[in-house]
Design a protein around this motif. Structure first.
Motif, PDB file in Angstrom:
ATOM      1  N   TYR A 350      -2.979   5.040  35.233  1.00  0.00           N
ATOM      2  CA  TYR A 350      -2.153   5.513  34.122  1.00  0.00           C
ATOM      3  C   TYR A 350      -0.653   5.236  34.249  1.00  0.00           C
ATOM      4  O   TYR A 350       0.057   5.302  33.235  1.00  0.00           O
ATOM      5  N   ALA A 351      -0.169   4.951  35.438  1.00  0.00           N
ATOM      6  CA  ALA A 351       1.293   4.833  35.617  1.00  0.00           C
ATOM      7  C   ALA A 351       1.791   3.466  35.170  1.00  0.00           C
ATOM      8  O   ALA A 351       2.199   2.627  35.979  1.00  0.00           O
ATOM      9  N   HIS A 352       1.756   3.250  33.861  1.00  0.00           N
ATOM     10  CA  HIS A 352       2.220   1.998  33.280  1.00  0.00           C
ATOM     11  C   HIS A 352       2.908   2.296  31.954  1.00  0.00           C
ATOM     12  O   HIS A 352       2.572   3.261  31.273  1.00  0.00           O
ATOM     13  N   GLY A 353       3.822   1.445  31.567  1.00  0.00           N
ATOM     14  CA  GLY A 353       4.428   1.537  30.250  1.00  0.00           C
ATOM     15  C   GLY A 353       5.054   2.882  29.986  1.00  0.00           C
ATOM     16  O   GLY A 353       5.977   3.321  30.683  1.00  0.00           O
ATOM     17  N   ALA A 354       4.545   3.582  28.962  1.00  0.00           N
ATOM     18  CA  ALA A 354       5.120   4.850  28.530  1.00  0.00           C
ATOM     19  C   ALA A 354       4.769   6.015  29.455  1.00  0.00           C
ATOM     20  O   ALA A 354       5.283   7.119  29.280  1.00  0.00           O
ATOM     21  N   THR A 355       3.901   5.800  30.442  1.00  0.00           N
ATOM     22  CA  THR A 355       3.492   6.867  31.358  1.00  0.00           C
ATOM     23  C   THR A 355       4.122   6.645  32.727  1.00  0.00           C
ATOM     24  O   THR A 355       3.881   5.618  33.372  1.00  0.00           O
ATOM     25  N   SER A 356       4.921   7.609  33.179  1.00  0.00           N
ATOM     26  CA  SER A 356       5.615   7.483  34.462  1.00  0.00           C
ATOM     27  C   SER A 356       4.683   7.810  35.625  1.00  0.00           C
ATOM     28  O   SER A 356       3.595   8.375  35.444  1.00  0.00           O
ATOM     29  N   VAL A 357       5.130   7.460  36.830  1.00  0.00           N
ATOM     30  CA  VAL A 357       4.359   7.802  38.033  1.00  0.00           C
ATOM     31  C   VAL A 357       4.207   9.316  38.150  1.00  0.00           C
ATOM     32  O   VAL A 357       3.129   9.820  38.492  1.00  0.00           O
ATOM     33  N   ALA A 358       5.264  10.070  37.863  1.00  0.00           N
ATOM     34  CA  ALA A 358       5.199  11.535  37.949  1.00  0.00           C
ATOM     35  C   ALA A 358       4.161  12.090  36.988  1.00  0.00           C
ATOM     36  O   ALA A 358       3.400  13.013  37.332  1.00  0.00           O
ATOM     37  N   ASP A 359       4.105  11.541  35.772  1.00  0.00           N
ATOM     38  CA  ASP A 359       3.101  11.987  34.806  1.00  0.00           C
ATOM     39  C   ASP A 359       1.692  11.674  35.307  1.00  0.00           C
ATOM     40  O   ASP A 359       0.768  12.483  35.169  1.00  0.00           O
ATOM     41  N   ALA A 360       1.521  10.475  35.892  1.00  0.00           N
ATOM     42  CA  ALA A 360       0.210  10.085  36.406  1.00  0.00           C
ATOM     43  C   ALA A 360      -0.201  10.956  37.593  1.00  0.00           C
ATOM     44  O   ALA A 360      -1.381  11.306  37.734  1.00  0.00           O
TER      45      ALA A 360
END
Length: 535
Positions: A350-360
């Motif tokens: 998920y940590a791509h584009g509009a989704t940050s590593v923290a969100d993932a």
């Protein structure tokens, strides 16, 4: 065991490809629209048709329609074909009407499922997406009935492979959206035309999926003829049995409605910690059950229904015991790996584009909590099928209602006790506790129904599986610690190393230990895999 393993392997292969393409789908979705306001709006709109189908159809299919179709195939002079045609006619007509009404009621439905202000842009976007997505109700319902008919004929491949076509269509649509739309994760700038691409593209995937299933029916000799002689559709018998199943669906959907309201409220306070992380973590949590559990249950239910019809209760117990142990042989180590490797799984996805590593990482934290629920949830679903095979749709309502009520109580409790940034993790923990206790209650009731489920033998087998899986958990923990010590926090490459070392080597270690410990179900899996490799 071998017959169930072969049937389950066919379905598991299709389901695995479906889930892999589903991973790609969710990866592209997270890249294109993120996990904040736009992501929450899409996931709220996307969840509603499935909630409606749960109420109207999906639970009835497994608990009522499959046993009734099996009886029609066994006792009707035409092998049940006319009965199947009436069911398909009825489902098509009803769901077309339901889809139309749902589109008109989209604002009310979004209001019921979220805690958003009706005047907000996020609410408006969710309503527009729902209006584009809700027409899929009719097509998905027809496909579900077609899949149920195929299952009763022991044709399990198409229902498991059809979602792959759906995923491929939607992946193409999402890629187009990402390439064509600037700031596709911004609810304030997205246009109605861009929402139409996103919503109608999602519906197009379901249309393709339904088409694949209808064509599969034709290949097995089924010819659809619209039949409106519903007096012979045994609707009275179906309603009598199905009213309890619908009651169970109502109870579970009320619980889901509470979940989406609480998670959307958390997302209002902490963007990226709302409906979307809950939804994406839940999808990953469902993967092992979808690949193994659904495959085994789908193969088990028609045989169990036939055994009950013939009065062969020993076969009912044997089917249940084999199913539990086959599922557990895979899910025991997987549940431990989810609890250890959650963030390492979600960062690469998920940590791509509009989704940050923290969100993932937060999605992975929610997934870790869900790992506690994996085996109890699978057991709960298996136990319900024991009642359904007897034509008893009443008991699951009370069992499921009790579990849902407990889940609701715990969700509200944890939501109020925990800070907003941990609220969704609290919802996942409530789910785990509720299904653990629900499975215990369902076990006691089902055991009385069939004069014992072999609890002692199953308990011993599970203990051996957990002992065999402990080294796997240790390897995964060491991998997480070593990689983070050597390379720092979780990033894409670090996570892949952890997954390869902790997940890949850990599962191989489990299979080796289980094989050496002579756990029959593990040996069956090892033998099947070795046979495929030798070919």
């Amino acid at each position: 065991m071998s017959r169930m393993l072969r049937a389950s392997a066919i379905m598991a292969a299709g389901t695995m490809v479906s889930r892999i393409t589903g991973f790609v789908r969710t990866m592209v979705l997270a890249t294109a629209i993120g996990t904040a306001a736009m992501g929450d709006a899409y996931n709220a709109a996307y969840a509603i048709p499935y909630s409606i189908l749960d109420l109207l159809l999906l639970g009835v299919l497994s608990s009522v329609v499959v046993p009734m179709v099996v009886r029609a195939q066994q006792h009707d002079p035409d092998g049940g074909q006319a009965y199947e045609q009436r069911l398909l006619t009825l489902a098509t007509a009803v769901l077309i009407v339901v889809a139309g009404v749902a589109v008109l009621a989209a604002p009310t439905l979004i209001d019921l499922y979220t805690d958003w202000d009706r005047g907000s842009r996020q609410f408006e976007v969710a309503v527009r997406l729902a209006q584009f997505i809700l027409p899929q109700l009719a097509f998905f319902g027809v496909g579900a009935v077609a899949g149920a008919i195929l299952n009763t004929r022991d044709r399990f491949g198409a229902p498991m492979w059809a979602p792959v076509a759906n995923n491929l269509v939607v992946i193409g649509v999402l890629v187009a959206y990402h390439l064509m739309v600037n700031n596709g994760d911004d609810v304030n700038t997205v246009t109605n035309g861009e929402l139409a691409l996103l919503g109608l593209g999602t519906t197009a995937g379901i249309i393709v999926q339904a088409t694949v299933l209808v064509l599969a029916l034709r290949r097995v000799g089924f010819r659809f003829i619209a039949r409106f002689d519903l007096r012979n559709a045994r609707l009275g018998e179906m309603a009598k049995a199905g009213v309890w199943t619908i009651g169970y669906a109502v109870v579970t959907q009320l619980g889901f409605m509470l979940t989406t309201n609480l998670s959307s409220s958390a997302g209002n306070e902490v963007p990226g910690h709302g409906i979307t992380p809950y939804t994406l973590a839940f999808q990953l949590f469902q993967l092992p059950y979808g690949v193994i559990g659904v495959s085994v249950i789908t193969a088990m239910l028609p045989r169990m229904s036939r055994a009950v019809t013939d009065g062969r209760f020993d076969d009912v117990r044997s089917e249940f015991r084999s199913s539990v142990l086959l599922i557990s042989a895979v899910m025991v180590p997987v549940s431990l790996l989810l609890m250890v490797l959650g963030p390492a799984i979600t960062v690469p996805i998920y940590a791509h584009g509009a989704t940050s590593v923290a969100d993932a990482v937060y999605i992975g934290n929610v997934l870790q909590v869900y790992g506690l629920a994996l085996l109890p949830f699978a057991f709960f679903q298996l136990l319900l099928r024991v009642f359904y095979s007897f034509g008893d749709t009443r008991t699951p309502v009370f069992v499921g209602g009790a579990a849902t009520a407990l889940n609701a109580l715990l969700m509200v409790l944890f939501f109020n006790l925990l800070p907003a940034r941990y609220a969704v993790m609290g919802l996942a923990f409530a789910y785990a506790v509720a299904y653990t206790l629900g499975a215990a209650g369902a076990w006691m009731l089902a055991s009385r129904r069939v004069n014992g489920l072999g609890g002692w033998q199953i308990g011993v087998a599970l203990t051996r599986m957990y002992l065999a899986a402990l080294p796997t958990a240790v390897v995964a923990l060491v991998a997480v610690w070593a990689v983070q010590e050597a390379f720092g926090g979780l990033q894409f490459l670090n996570s892949l190393i952890i997954l390869a070392a902790g997940g890949g080597l850990g599962m191989l270690l489990y299979l080796w230990v289980g094989h050496k410990a002579r756990i029959p179900e593990v040996n069956s899996v090892v033998g099947m895999v070795a046979g495929r490799v030798r070919r």
